[in-house]
Design a protein around this motif. Structure first.
Motif, PDB file in Angstrom:
ATOM      1  N   ARG A 142       0.832  -1.204   0.000  1.00 62.50           N
ATOM      2  CA  ARG A 142       0.000   0.000   0.000  1.00 62.50           C
ATOM      3  C   ARG A 142       0.869   1.257   0.000  1.00 62.50           C
ATOM      4  NH1 ARG A 142      -2.685  -4.145   1.665  1.00 62.50           N
ATOM      5  NH2 ARG A 142      -4.964  -4.213   1.549  1.00 62.50           N
ATOM      6  N   PRO A 143       0.325   2.376  -0.477  1.00 67.88           N
ATOM      7  CA  PRO A 143       1.145   3.599  -0.583  1.00 67.88           C
ATOM      8  C   PRO A 143       1.494   4.187   0.781  1.00 67.88           C
ATOM      9  CG  PRO A 143      -1.147   4.049  -1.190  1.00 67.88           C
ATOM     10  CD  PRO A 143      -1.040   2.567  -1.043  1.00 67.88           C
ATOM     11  N   TRP A 144       2.686   4.727   0.854  1.00 72.93           N
ATOM     12  CA  TRP A 144       3.183   5.388   2.065  1.00 72.93           C
ATOM     13  C   TRP A 144       3.115   6.898   1.880  1.00 72.93           C
ATOM     14  CZ3 TRP A 144       4.719   2.789   6.454  1.00 72.93           C
ATOM     15  CH2 TRP A 144       5.002   1.421   6.341  1.00 72.93           C
ATOM     16  N   ARG A 145       2.942   7.599   2.985  1.00 65.36           N
ATOM     17  CA  ARG A 145       3.108   9.055   3.015  1.00 65.36           C
ATOM     18  C   ARG A 145       4.439   9.339   3.691  1.00 65.36           C
ATOM     19  NH1 ARG A 145      -0.098  13.162   7.116  1.00 65.36           N
ATOM     20  NH2 ARG A 145       1.208  14.999   6.745  1.00 65.36           N
ATOM     21  N   ARG A 146       5.272  10.143   3.054  1.00 66.59           N
ATOM     22  CA  ARG A 146       6.610  10.398   3.576  1.00 66.59           C
ATOM     23  C   ARG A 146       6.619  11.646   4.453  1.00 66.59           C
ATOM     24  NH1 ARG A 146      11.362   8.317   2.759  1.00 66.59           N
ATOM     25  NH2 ARG A 146      10.595   7.042   1.026  1.00 66.59           N
ATOM     26  N   LEU A 147       7.086  11.481   5.690  1.00 67.02           N
ATOM     27  CA  LEU A 147       7.328  12.612   6.582  1.00 67.02           C
ATOM     28  C   LEU A 147       8.816  12.956   6.533  1.00 67.02           C
ATOM     29  CD1 LEU A 147       5.143  11.540   9.655  1.00 67.02           C
ATOM     30  CD2 LEU A 147       4.482  12.935   7.681  1.00 67.02           C
ATOM     31  N   ALA A 148       9.252  13.824   7.428  1.00 71.35           N
ATOM     32  CA  ALA A 148      10.649  14.274   7.372  1.00 71.35           C
ATOM     33  C   ALA A 148      11.628  13.116   7.548  1.00 71.35           C
ATOM     34  CB  ALA A 148      10.885  15.331   8.447  1.00 71.35           C
ATOM     35  N   LYS A 149      11.346  12.208   8.498  1.00 70.02           N
ATOM     36  CA  LYS A 149      12.313  11.151   8.795  1.00 70.02           C
ATOM     37  C   LYS A 149      11.732   9.748   8.730  1.00 70.02           C
ATOM     38  CE  LYS A 149      15.279  13.990  11.772  1.00 70.02           C
ATOM     39  NZ  LYS A 149      15.903  14.091  13.116  1.00 70.02           N
ATOM     40  N   ARG A 150      10.442   9.620   8.499  1.00 69.88           N
ATOM     41  CA  ARG A 150       9.842   8.295   8.447  1.00 69.88           C
ATOM     42  C   ARG A 150       8.662   8.284   7.487  1.00 69.88           C
ATOM     43  NH1 ARG A 150       7.711  10.534  13.291  1.00 69.88           N
ATOM     44  NH2 ARG A 150       5.482  10.164  13.593  1.00 69.88           N
ATOM     45  N   ARG A 151       8.110   7.090   7.243  1.00 67.44           N
ATOM     46  CA  ARG A 151       6.949   6.955   6.370  1.00 67.44           C
ATOM     47  C   ARG A 151       5.752   6.484   7.196  1.00 67.44           C
ATOM     48  NH1 ARG A 151       8.284   3.428   1.214  1.00 67.44           N
ATOM     49  NH2 ARG A 151       8.672   1.836   2.818  1.00 67.44           N
TER      50      ARG A 151
END
Length: 356
Positions: A142-151
Protein backbone atom coordinates in the motif's frame (compact mmCIF):
# COMPACT_ATOMS: atom_id res chain seq x y z
CA UNK A 1 27.02 -9.82 19.53
CA UNK A 2 28.63 -7.63 16.85
CA UNK A 3 31.34 -8.69 14.38
CA UNK A 4 33.75 -6.80 12.15
CA UNK A 5 36.02 -7.81 9.30
CA UNK A 6 39.34 -9.18 10.49
CA UNK A 7 42.63 -7.72 9.26
CA UNK A 8 44.81 -9.14 6.54
CA UNK A 9 44.47 -9.64 2.79
CA UNK A 10 41.86 -11.63 0.87
CA UNK A 11 39.41 -13.14 3.34
CA UNK A 12 41.17 -11.46 6.25
CA UNK A 13 43.22 -12.82 9.12
CA UNK A 14 42.06 -16.26 10.18
CA UNK A 15 39.55 -16.58 12.99
CA UNK A 16 36.89 -19.08 14.11
CA UNK A 17 34.14 -16.87 12.67
CA UNK A 18 33.04 -16.54 9.04
CA UNK A 19 31.01 -13.69 7.58
CA UNK A 20 28.76 -15.27 4.92
CA UNK A 21 26.90 -13.11 2.37
CA UNK A 22 24.02 -14.25 0.11
CA UNK A 23 22.78 -16.45 2.93
CA UNK A 24 20.01 -16.01 5.51
CA UNK A 25 16.23 -15.87 6.07
CA UNK A 26 15.68 -13.06 3.53
CA UNK A 27 16.96 -15.31 0.72
CA UNK A 28 15.12 -18.40 1.93
CA UNK A 29 17.82 -19.99 4.10
CA UNK A 30 16.97 -20.47 7.78
CA UNK A 31 19.71 -20.05 10.38
CA UNK A 32 19.30 -23.71 11.35
CA UNK A 33 19.97 -24.72 7.73
CA UNK A 34 23.12 -22.59 7.71
CA UNK A 35 24.33 -24.29 10.90
CA UNK A 36 23.63 -27.73 9.48
CA UNK A 37 25.42 -26.98 6.19
CA UNK A 38 28.56 -25.59 7.83
CA UNK A 39 28.49 -28.33 10.46
CA UNK A 40 30.26 -30.68 8.05
CA UNK A 41 33.47 -28.74 8.73
CA UNK A 42 33.29 -28.94 12.51
CA UNK A 43 31.26 -27.88 15.52
CA UNK A 44 29.19 -24.73 14.87
CA UNK A 45 28.84 -22.83 18.14
CA UNK A 46 26.28 -20.31 16.79
CA UNK A 47 24.94 -18.57 13.71
CA UNK A 48 24.15 -14.85 14.07
CA UNK A 49 22.53 -12.36 11.67
CA UNK A 50 25.35 -10.12 10.46
CA UNK A 51 23.04 -7.10 10.17
CA UNK A 52 19.39 -6.26 9.65
CA UNK A 53 19.30 -7.31 5.99
CA UNK A 54 18.47 -10.97 6.60
CA UNK A 55 20.80 -11.99 3.75
CA UNK A 56 24.13 -12.02 5.62
CA UNK A 57 25.14 -14.14 8.62
CA UNK A 58 28.15 -14.86 10.81
CA UNK A 59 28.95 -18.54 11.38
CA UNK A 60 30.88 -19.08 14.62
CA UNK A 61 32.86 -22.32 14.80
CA UNK A 62 34.28 -23.83 17.97
CA UNK A 63 37.80 -23.52 16.54
CA UNK A 64 39.61 -21.84 13.65
CA UNK A 65 40.51 -25.10 11.86
CA UNK A 66 36.82 -25.59 11.01
CA UNK A 67 36.43 -22.09 9.58
CA UNK A 68 39.64 -22.61 7.60
CA UNK A 69 38.20 -25.78 6.05
CA UNK A 70 34.93 -24.02 5.18
CA UNK A 71 36.82 -21.13 3.61
CA UNK A 72 38.88 -23.52 1.50
CA UNK A 73 35.78 -25.37 0.27
CA UNK A 74 33.27 -22.54 -0.25
CA UNK A 75 35.33 -19.36 -0.23
CA UNK A 76 35.65 -19.15 -3.99
CA UNK A 77 33.03 -18.70 -6.67
CA UNK A 78 31.97 -22.36 -6.83
CA UNK A 79 28.32 -23.00 -5.85
CA UNK A 80 27.59 -24.44 -2.42
CA UNK A 81 25.84 -27.82 -2.88
CA UNK A 82 24.64 -27.99 0.75
CA UNK A 83 22.61 -24.79 0.28
CA UNK A 84 20.97 -25.46 -3.06
CA UNK A 85 23.89 -24.46 -5.25
CA UNK A 86 23.97 -20.93 -3.84
CA UNK A 87 27.16 -18.93 -4.46
CA UNK A 88 28.43 -17.68 -1.10
CA UNK A 89 30.75 -14.80 -0.30
CA UNK A 90 32.95 -15.60 2.71
CA UNK A 91 35.49 -13.73 4.77
CA UNK A 92 36.89 -14.09 8.27
CA UNK A 93 35.28 -12.06 11.02
CA UNK A 94 36.11 -11.20 14.63
CA UNK A 95 33.84 -10.21 17.47
CA UNK A 96 33.79 -6.55 18.40
CA UNK A 97 33.73 -5.53 22.07
CA UNK A 98 30.37 -4.00 22.91
CA UNK A 99 30.19 -0.23 23.21
CA UNK A 100 29.74 0.98 26.78
CA UNK A 101 26.29 2.37 27.55
CA UNK A 102 26.02 6.17 27.87
CA UNK A 103 26.42 7.46 31.43
CA UNK A 104 22.77 8.55 31.60
CA UNK A 105 21.35 5.27 30.26
CA UNK A 106 18.19 4.07 31.97
CA UNK A 107 17.67 0.61 33.34
CA UNK A 108 15.45 -1.06 30.73
CA UNK A 109 12.62 -3.35 31.81
CA UNK A 110 11.77 -6.49 29.85
CA UNK A 111 8.23 -6.74 31.24
CA UNK A 112 5.63 -4.11 32.05
CA UNK A 113 5.29 -5.42 35.60
CA UNK A 114 8.86 -4.28 36.33
CA UNK A 115 7.94 -0.64 35.63
CA UNK A 116 4.96 -0.53 38.01
CA UNK A 117 3.37 2.04 35.68
CA UNK A 118 -0.44 1.91 36.05
CA UNK A 119 -2.18 1.10 32.79
CA UNK A 120 0.87 -0.27 30.94
CA UNK A 121 0.79 -3.80 29.54
CA UNK A 122 3.17 -5.64 27.19
CA UNK A 123 2.03 -8.85 25.49
CA UNK A 124 5.02 -10.59 23.90
CA UNK A 125 4.58 -12.77 20.79
CA UNK A 126 1.07 -11.42 20.28
CA UNK A 127 1.37 -12.63 16.68
CA UNK A 128 3.46 -15.38 15.08
CA UNK A 129 6.47 -14.82 12.77
CA UNK A 130 4.35 -15.94 9.80
CA UNK A 131 1.62 -13.45 10.71
CA UNK A 132 4.26 -10.75 11.04
CA UNK A 133 5.55 -11.51 7.54
CA UNK A 134 2.02 -11.40 6.12
CA UNK A 135 1.22 -8.08 7.82
CA UNK A 136 4.42 -6.48 6.53
CA UNK A 137 3.65 -7.69 3.00
CA UNK A 138 0.14 -6.19 3.18
CA UNK A 139 1.48 -2.88 4.48
CA UNK A 140 4.26 -2.68 1.88
CA UNK A 141 1.73 -3.29 -0.90
CA UNK A 142 0.00 0.00 0.00
CA UNK A 143 1.14 3.60 -0.58
CA UNK A 144 3.18 5.39 2.06
CA UNK A 145 3.11 9.05 3.01
CA UNK A 146 6.61 10.40 3.58
CA UNK A 147 7.33 12.61 6.58
CA UNK A 148 10.65 14.27 7.37
CA UNK A 149 12.31 11.15 8.80
CA UNK A 150 9.84 8.29 8.45
CA UNK A 151 6.95 6.95 6.37
CA UNK A 152 3.35 6.54 7.52
CA UNK A 153 0.00 5.12 6.47
CA UNK A 154 -3.38 6.12 7.95
CA UNK A 155 -6.63 4.21 8.01
CA UNK A 156 -10.05 5.21 9.33
CA UNK A 157 -9.06 8.83 10.01
CA UNK A 158 -6.05 10.94 9.05
CA UNK A 159 -3.66 11.62 11.92
CA UNK A 160 -2.76 15.33 11.85
CA UNK A 161 0.89 15.88 12.79
CA UNK A 162 0.65 19.66 12.67
CA UNK A 163 -0.70 19.74 16.24
CA UNK A 164 1.70 21.01 18.90
CA UNK A 165 3.36 18.34 21.01
CA UNK A 166 3.96 20.71 23.96
CA UNK A 167 3.24 19.16 27.37
CA UNK A 168 1.94 22.53 28.59
CA UNK A 169 -1.39 24.24 27.79
CA UNK A 170 0.59 27.46 27.27
CA UNK A 171 3.18 28.72 24.78
CA UNK A 172 5.72 31.58 24.93
CA UNK A 173 5.52 33.94 21.94
CA UNK A 174 7.01 37.31 21.08
CA UNK A 175 4.56 40.21 20.63
CA UNK A 176 5.54 41.70 17.26
CA UNK A 177 4.24 45.16 18.17
CA UNK A 178 5.81 45.50 21.66
CA UNK A 179 8.77 43.08 21.13
CA UNK A 180 7.94 41.59 24.56
CA UNK A 181 7.77 37.84 25.18
CA UNK A 182 4.33 36.82 26.45
CA UNK A 183 2.78 33.62 27.83
CA UNK A 184 -0.34 32.75 25.84
CA UNK A 185 -2.77 29.83 26.00
CA UNK A 186 -2.59 27.35 23.15
CA UNK A 187 -5.65 27.03 20.93
CA UNK A 188 -7.67 23.89 21.46
CA UNK A 189 -6.70 21.36 18.81
CA UNK A 190 -7.52 17.85 17.70
CA UNK A 191 -5.48 15.25 15.88
CA UNK A 192 -8.36 13.92 13.80
CA UNK A 193 -11.48 15.36 12.21
CA UNK A 194 -14.32 12.92 13.02
CA UNK A 195 -16.43 14.46 10.25
CA UNK A 196 -13.91 13.43 7.58
CA UNK A 197 -13.40 9.66 7.89
CA UNK A 198 -11.26 7.78 5.38
CA UNK A 199 -13.61 4.79 5.39
CA UNK A 200 -13.55 1.37 7.03
CA UNK A 201 -10.32 -0.13 8.25
CA UNK A 202 -8.69 -2.45 5.66
CA UNK A 203 -9.62 -6.13 5.57
CA UNK A 204 -6.06 -7.30 6.26
CA UNK A 205 -6.44 -5.97 9.83
CA UNK A 206 -9.71 -7.83 10.52
CA UNK A 207 -8.24 -10.92 12.21
CA UNK A 208 -5.88 -8.81 14.28
CA UNK A 209 -8.76 -6.57 15.43
CA UNK A 210 -10.76 -9.64 16.45
CA UNK A 211 -7.86 -10.94 18.49
CA UNK A 212 -7.42 -7.56 20.16
CA UNK A 213 -11.17 -7.36 20.93
CA UNK A 214 -11.00 -10.71 22.74
CA UNK A 215 -7.81 -9.83 24.61
CA UNK A 216 -8.78 -10.61 28.22
CA UNK A 217 -6.32 -8.16 29.78
CA UNK A 218 -7.79 -5.17 27.93
CA UNK A 219 -9.78 -3.69 30.81
CA UNK A 220 -12.42 -0.96 30.89
CA UNK A 221 -11.10 2.59 30.75
CA UNK A 222 -11.87 5.20 33.41
CA UNK A 223 -13.08 7.88 30.97
CA UNK A 224 -14.64 5.87 28.12
CA UNK A 225 -17.56 7.71 26.65
CA UNK A 226 -20.84 6.33 27.94
CA UNK A 227 -22.41 3.81 25.59
CA UNK A 228 -19.37 3.70 23.28
CA UNK A 229 -18.25 0.21 22.36
CA UNK A 230 -14.52 -0.46 22.31
CA UNK A 231 -14.13 -0.52 18.52
CA UNK A 232 -10.88 0.90 17.18
CA UNK A 233 -11.53 3.11 14.17
CA UNK A 234 -8.17 4.82 13.55
CA UNK A 235 -4.95 3.02 12.65
CA UNK A 236 -1.55 4.54 11.95
CA UNK A 237 1.32 2.53 10.50
CA UNK A 238 4.78 4.01 11.04
CA UNK A 239 8.02 2.85 9.45
CA UNK A 240 11.16 3.87 11.36
CA UNK A 241 14.56 3.57 9.63
CA UNK A 242 17.63 3.02 11.83
CA UNK A 243 18.28 5.90 14.21
CA UNK A 244 14.78 7.41 13.98
CA UNK A 245 12.36 7.57 16.91
CA UNK A 246 9.57 9.86 18.11
CA UNK A 247 9.66 12.91 20.36
CA UNK A 248 8.13 12.79 23.87
CA UNK A 249 4.35 13.27 23.71
CA UNK A 250 0.97 12.29 25.09
CA UNK A 251 -1.64 11.41 22.49
CA UNK A 252 -4.18 14.22 22.61
CA UNK A 253 -6.89 13.54 25.21
CA UNK A 254 -9.65 15.27 23.25
CA UNK A 255 -8.94 13.31 20.07
CA UNK A 256 -8.94 9.71 21.29
CA UNK A 257 -10.77 7.73 23.96
CA UNK A 258 -9.78 4.59 25.77
CA UNK A 259 -6.48 2.72 25.52
CA UNK A 260 -3.93 3.09 22.73
CA UNK A 261 -2.34 -0.08 21.39
CA UNK A 262 0.84 -0.45 19.38
CA UNK A 263 2.09 -3.61 17.64
CA UNK A 264 5.83 -3.78 16.87
CA UNK A 265 6.96 -5.45 13.65
CA UNK A 266 10.31 -6.21 11.97
CA UNK A 267 12.63 -4.70 14.59
CA UNK A 268 12.98 -3.93 18.30
CA UNK A 269 13.32 -0.65 20.16
CA UNK A 270 13.32 0.83 23.65
CA UNK A 271 10.41 3.09 24.62
CA UNK A 272 10.77 5.60 27.44
CA UNK A 273 8.04 7.05 29.63
CA UNK A 274 8.47 10.45 31.26
CA UNK A 275 6.52 12.23 33.99
CA UNK A 276 7.12 15.91 34.66
CA UNK A 277 5.68 16.22 38.17
CA UNK A 278 7.20 14.62 40.10
CA UNK A 279 10.05 14.05 37.61
CA UNK A 280 10.44 10.40 36.66
CA UNK A 281 11.72 8.30 33.73
CA UNK A 282 11.14 4.64 32.94
CA UNK A 283 12.06 2.47 29.95
CA UNK A 284 10.87 -0.81 28.46
CA UNK A 285 12.16 -3.04 25.65
CA UNK A 286 9.68 -3.70 22.81
CA UNK A 287 10.59 -6.86 20.87
CA UNK A 288 9.14 -7.60 17.43
CA UNK A 289 5.59 -9.04 17.44
CA UNK A 290 4.83 -7.58 20.88
CA UNK A 291 1.67 -5.59 21.63
CA UNK A 292 1.97 -2.56 23.92
CA UNK A 293 -1.20 -1.36 25.66
CA UNK A 294 -1.29 2.14 27.16
CA UNK A 295 -4.31 2.97 29.31
CA UNK A 296 -4.95 4.90 32.51
CA UNK A 297 -1.93 6.83 33.78
CA UNK A 298 0.38 5.34 31.11
CA UNK A 299 -1.85 6.78 28.39
CA UNK A 300 -3.07 10.06 29.93
CA UNK A 301 -0.33 11.23 32.33
CA UNK A 302 3.05 9.96 31.04
CA UNK A 303 4.79 11.13 27.88
CA UNK A 304 6.05 8.26 25.75
CA UNK A 305 9.16 8.56 23.63
CA UNK A 306 11.40 6.47 21.37
CA UNK A 307 15.00 7.79 21.51
CA UNK A 308 16.63 8.51 18.16
CA UNK A 309 19.22 5.73 18.49
CA UNK A 310 20.59 3.03 16.21
CA UNK A 311 21.64 0.98 19.23
CA UNK A 312 19.76 0.49 22.50
CA UNK A 313 21.40 -0.79 25.69
CA UNK A 314 19.34 -3.48 27.36
CA UNK A 315 20.62 -5.23 30.49
CA UNK A 316 24.22 -4.52 29.55
CA UNK A 317 23.82 -5.70 25.95
CA UNK A 318 23.93 -3.47 22.87
CA UNK A 319 20.83 -4.21 20.75
CA UNK A 320 20.79 -2.86 17.20
CA UNK A 321 17.41 -1.83 15.86
CA UNK A 322 17.90 -3.38 12.43
CA UNK A 323 17.07 -2.12 8.95
CA UNK A 324 13.54 -1.00 9.85
CA UNK A 325 10.93 -1.08 12.56
CA UNK A 326 7.22 -0.87 11.74
CA UNK A 327 4.54 -0.08 14.31
CA UNK A 328 0.79 -0.47 13.89
CA UNK A 329 -1.08 1.77 16.34
CA UNK A 330 -4.78 1.40 17.13
CA UNK A 331 -6.92 4.25 18.49
CA UNK A 332 -10.59 5.06 19.06
CA UNK A 333 -11.72 8.55 17.94
CA UNK A 334 -13.52 10.48 20.67
CA UNK A 335 -16.88 12.12 19.99
CA UNK A 336 -17.13 14.22 23.16
CA UNK A 337 -14.79 15.94 25.65
CA UNK A 338 -12.37 13.96 27.76
CA UNK A 339 -13.24 13.90 31.45
CA UNK A 340 -10.17 12.14 32.83
CA UNK A 341 -8.73 13.00 36.25
CA UNK A 342 -5.49 14.45 34.81
CA UNK A 343 -6.90 17.97 34.45
CA UNK A 344 -3.63 19.85 33.89
CA UNK A 345 -2.57 17.50 31.07
CA UNK A 346 -6.01 17.31 29.46
CA UNK A 347 -6.73 19.73 26.61
CA UNK A 348 -10.49 19.16 27.01
CA UNK A 349 -10.31 20.54 30.55
CA UNK A 350 -7.38 22.97 30.41
CA UNK A 351 -8.17 24.64 27.07
CA UNK A 352 -4.73 23.81 25.64
CA UNK A 353 -2.98 20.96 23.87
CA UNK A 354 -1.47 18.24 25.99
CA UNK A 355 -0.02 16.02 23.35
CA UNK A 356 -0.29 14.92 19.82
Amino acid sequence: MRFVRSGGDGGGEESANLYVANCGPAVGVALAEVAAAFGVFGEVAAVHPADGSGSRVVVCFADASSSRAAMAAWGGTAPCPALGGRALHLRYSVSRPPSPPPPDALSVALDAEELALPGLLLAKDFITPDEETELLAEVDARPWRRLAKRRVQHYGHVFMYEVSSSPSPYVIKKNIRTQIWEIRPLCQTRNVDPSLPLGDLPAFLSNLLLRIASFAQLSAEEDDEAGTARVFDQVTVNEYPPGVGISPHIDTHSAFTGPILSLSLAGPCVMEFRQHSPPARKAIFLPPRSLLVMSGDARYAWHHYIPHHKVDFVRGEAVRRGARRVSVTFRKVRSGPCRCRHHQLCDSQSGGSAGR
